[in-house]
Motif scaffolding. Structure first.
Motif, PDB file in Angstrom:
ATOM      1  N   ASN A   1      15.228  56.803  94.385  1.00 27.78           N
ATOM      2  CA  ASN A   1      13.803  57.957  92.683  1.00 27.78           C
ATOM      3  C   ASN A   1      12.578  57.036  92.086  1.00 27.78           C
ATOM      4  O   ASN A   1      12.549  57.725  91.996  1.00 27.78           O
ATOM      5  CB  ASN A   1      15.094  57.831  91.933  1.00 27.78           C
ATOM      6  CG  ASN A   1      16.275  59.414  92.854  1.00 27.78           C
ATOM      7  OD1 ASN A   1      16.142  60.117  94.039  1.00 27.78           O
ATOM      8  ND2 ASN A   1      17.790  59.522  92.231  1.00 27.78           N
ATOM      9  N   HIS A   2      12.504  55.937  92.976  1.00 25.50           N
ATOM     10  CA  HIS A   2      11.487  55.477  91.828  1.00 25.50           C
ATOM     11  C   HIS A   2      10.118  56.014  92.339  1.00 25.50           C
ATOM     12  O   HIS A   2      10.451  56.351  93.179  1.00 25.50           O
ATOM     13  CB  HIS A   2      11.775  54.247  92.508  1.00 25.50           C
ATOM     14  CG  HIS A   2      11.155  52.880  91.233  1.00 25.50           C
ATOM     15  ND1 HIS A   2       9.348  53.064  91.023  1.00 25.50           N
ATOM     16  CD2 HIS A   2      10.982  52.183  90.006  1.00 25.50           C
ATOM     17  CE1 HIS A   2       9.046  52.146  90.352  1.00 25.50           C
ATOM     18  NE2 HIS A   2       9.802  51.674  89.584  1.00 25.50           N
ATOM     19  N   PRO A   3       9.461  55.847  91.410  1.00 25.00           N
ATOM     20  CA  PRO A   3       8.232  57.353  91.406  1.00 25.00           C
ATOM     21  C   PRO A   3       6.960  56.181  92.863  1.00 25.00           C
ATOM     22  O   PRO A   3       6.183  56.620  93.131  1.00 25.00           O
ATOM     23  CB  PRO A   3       7.607  57.606  90.414  1.00 25.00           C
ATOM     24  CG  PRO A   3       8.357  56.229  89.331  1.00 25.00           C
ATOM     25  CD  PRO A   3       9.967  55.803  90.012  1.00 25.00           C
ATOM     26  N   ASP A   4       7.391  55.385  92.441  1.00 24.08           N
ATOM     27  CA  ASP A   4       6.205  54.181  93.091  1.00 24.08           C
ATOM     28  C   ASP A   4       6.753  53.550  94.293  1.00 24.08           C
ATOM     29  O   ASP A   4       7.451  52.797  94.822  1.00 24.08           O
ATOM     30  CB  ASP A   4       6.108  52.460  92.135  1.00 24.08           C
ATOM     31  CG  ASP A   4       5.405  51.861  92.589  1.00 24.08           C
ATOM     32  OD1 ASP A   4       4.274  52.273  94.017  1.00 24.08           O
ATOM     33  OD2 ASP A   4       4.127  51.035  92.116  1.00 24.08           O
ATOM     34  N   ARG A   5       6.029  54.428  95.303  1.00 24.10           N
ATOM     35  CA  ARG A   5       6.389  53.582  96.912  1.00 24.10           C
ATOM     36  C   ARG A   5       6.748  52.517  97.335  1.00 24.10           C
ATOM     37  O   ARG A   5       7.733  51.797  97.655  1.00 24.10           O
ATOM     38  CB  ARG A   5       5.651  54.385  97.929  1.00 24.10           C
ATOM     39  CG  ARG A   5       5.636  54.123  99.928  1.00 24.10           C
ATOM     40  CD  ARG A   5       5.045  55.117 100.032  1.00 24.10           C
ATOM     41  NE  ARG A   5       5.690  56.065 100.245  1.00 24.10           N
ATOM     42  CZ  ARG A   5       5.607  56.903 101.590  1.00 24.10           C
ATOM     43  NH1 ARG A   5       4.923  56.119 102.146  1.00 24.10           N
ATOM     44  NH2 ARG A   5       6.030  58.010 102.037  1.00 24.10           N
ATOM     45  N   LYS A   6       5.640  51.836  96.756  1.00 17.90           N
ATOM     46  CA  LYS A   6       5.689  50.126  96.422  1.00 17.90           C
ATOM     47  C   LYS A   6       6.860  49.501  96.095  1.00 17.90           C
ATOM     48  O   LYS A   6       6.912  48.618  96.442  1.00 17.90           O
ATOM     49  CB  LYS A   6       4.375  49.450  96.273  1.00 17.90           C
ATOM     50  CG  LYS A   6       3.368  49.530  96.552  1.00 17.90           C
ATOM     51  CD  LYS A   6       1.782  49.348  95.848  1.00 17.90           C
ATOM     52  CE  LYS A   6       1.230  49.285  95.000  1.00 17.90           C
ATOM     53  NZ  LYS A   6       1.034  50.753  94.589  1.00 17.90           N
TER      54      LYS A   6
END
Length: 347
Positions: A215-220
């Motif tokens: 669920n973290h917004p940053d793909r990296k």
């Protein structure tokens, strides 16, 4: 100038969602090379331990691999002659778990707690690397670091003969049983699990999901052993028979359109491959029950950046002996050739 004769092509994949696995399951790779007299072989069907080890070190000539990126990165850092020719991204459940009533319900609550860190007696401990990444990322969401917790090492038993092999991280044992034993006995306060079997174990054991890194917004930041999953090929085959590499990759590329219109078959295959069920595959892979829409192959700059960032993480934490440039590891030519051909057909 005569072409190098190729009699066998090998491939290996991890027990997770991979377009390569789906292409093989549909028989497309065998059919592609049948007229050439080329035999397609998979590491999953061999009993030779030296050949099986190529799942990790990728030293087998005329071979392709798709799966967790830690072994692929490790092999390249060790100097193995491979090239990345495609990437696939499937977000999977990456869970930090605690017991109900422990008072741990958010990443901030992990401060001062004991977190399990698995240790496996294998060439490259991809499970440990994956767990550590999940732990560090979760801590960082609360402004914490590894200095704010106690990482507890524990050894994962080797699977008995017949319970899977080196390329299959959990064999056929109860998923994450060692971690849950440590959690339930009070030896640790939190554990990390991932994928369909990890998600199922989290729910059936009644644990609290402290954080799902998916669920973290940053793909990296979400990048881990399971994403992005590179398709690698041995460098000699790519140099000597690029035509075969393009054809092999073309069968993998075709999975994207097929999976979009074959949702049930895609989910069922992934369930069988991962030793899980359709229900847990739908919950653990992708977002919003869309794993069948995430079977594409690309070399998206953002995915390459994420892969490079995770490589840097592995180097920082001592999983790699040497550094290398991920961009130099990638050969975009086979994919570009296929996409160019598709564009011409469309026109």
């Amino acid at each position: 100038m005569s072409q190098t004769k190729v009699e066998n092509i090998w491939y290996t994949r991890c027990p997770v969602p991979t377009p390569l696995g789906l292409a093989a399951r549909e028989g497309w790779i065998d059919k592609e090379f049948a007229a050439d007299g080329i035999t397609i072989k998979t590491l999953q069907d061999t009993q030779d331990p030296d050949i099986r080890e190529s799942h990790y070190d990728h030293r087998l000539p005329h071979s392709f691999r798709q799966g967790g990126n830690v072994p692929a990165i490790w092999a390249r850092a060790n100097g193995t002659d491979t090239k990345v020719i495609g990437l696939n991204w499937v977000d999977e459940a990456q869970l930090i778990l605690a017991l109900p009533g422990s008072g741990i319900t958010s990443p901030a609550d992990l401060k001062g707690k004991r977190i399990a860190l698995p240790r496996n007696a294998i060439s490259i401990d991809h499970q440990r690397a994956s767990a550590l990444r999940g732990i560090i990322v979760t801590l960082e969401t609360a402004g914490l670091t590894d200095k704010d917790v106690e990482l507890i090492d524990f050894d994962v038993p080797v699977a008995p003969v017949g319970e899977g092999w080196a390329g299959w991280s959990t064999g056929r044992r109860v998923a994450y049983s060692t971690e849950f034993d440590a959690l339930n006995s009070g030896k640790v306060d939190a554990i990390f699990v991932k994928g369909a079997r990890g998600y199922e174990a989290a729910i059936t054991n009644g644990t609290t999901i402290v954080y799902d890194i998916r669920n973290h917004p940053d793909r990296k930041v979400r990048a881990n052993n399971g994403a992005p999953r590179p398709i690698t090929v041995d460098g000699a085959l790519l140099r000597e028979r690029p035509d075969l590499v393009v054809r092999f990759l073309g069968r993998i590329l075709a999975v994207d359109a097929w999976a979009k219109t074959h949702e049930a078959e895609t989910v069922a295959y992934i369930a069988k491959e991962s030793g899980s069920t359709d229900e847990w595959v739908r919950k653990a892979y992708g977002t919003g029950n869309n794993v069948h829409l995430q079977q594409g192959t690309d070399l998206d700059p953002l995915n390459i950046e994420a892969l490079s960032g995770y490589k840097d993480f592995l180097l920082k934490w001592g999983f790699l002996k040497a550094d290398f440039d991920v961009n130099d590891w990638i050969d975009p030519n086979p994919l570009q050739q296929l996409l160019s051909g598709e564009a011409k057909k469309a026109a």
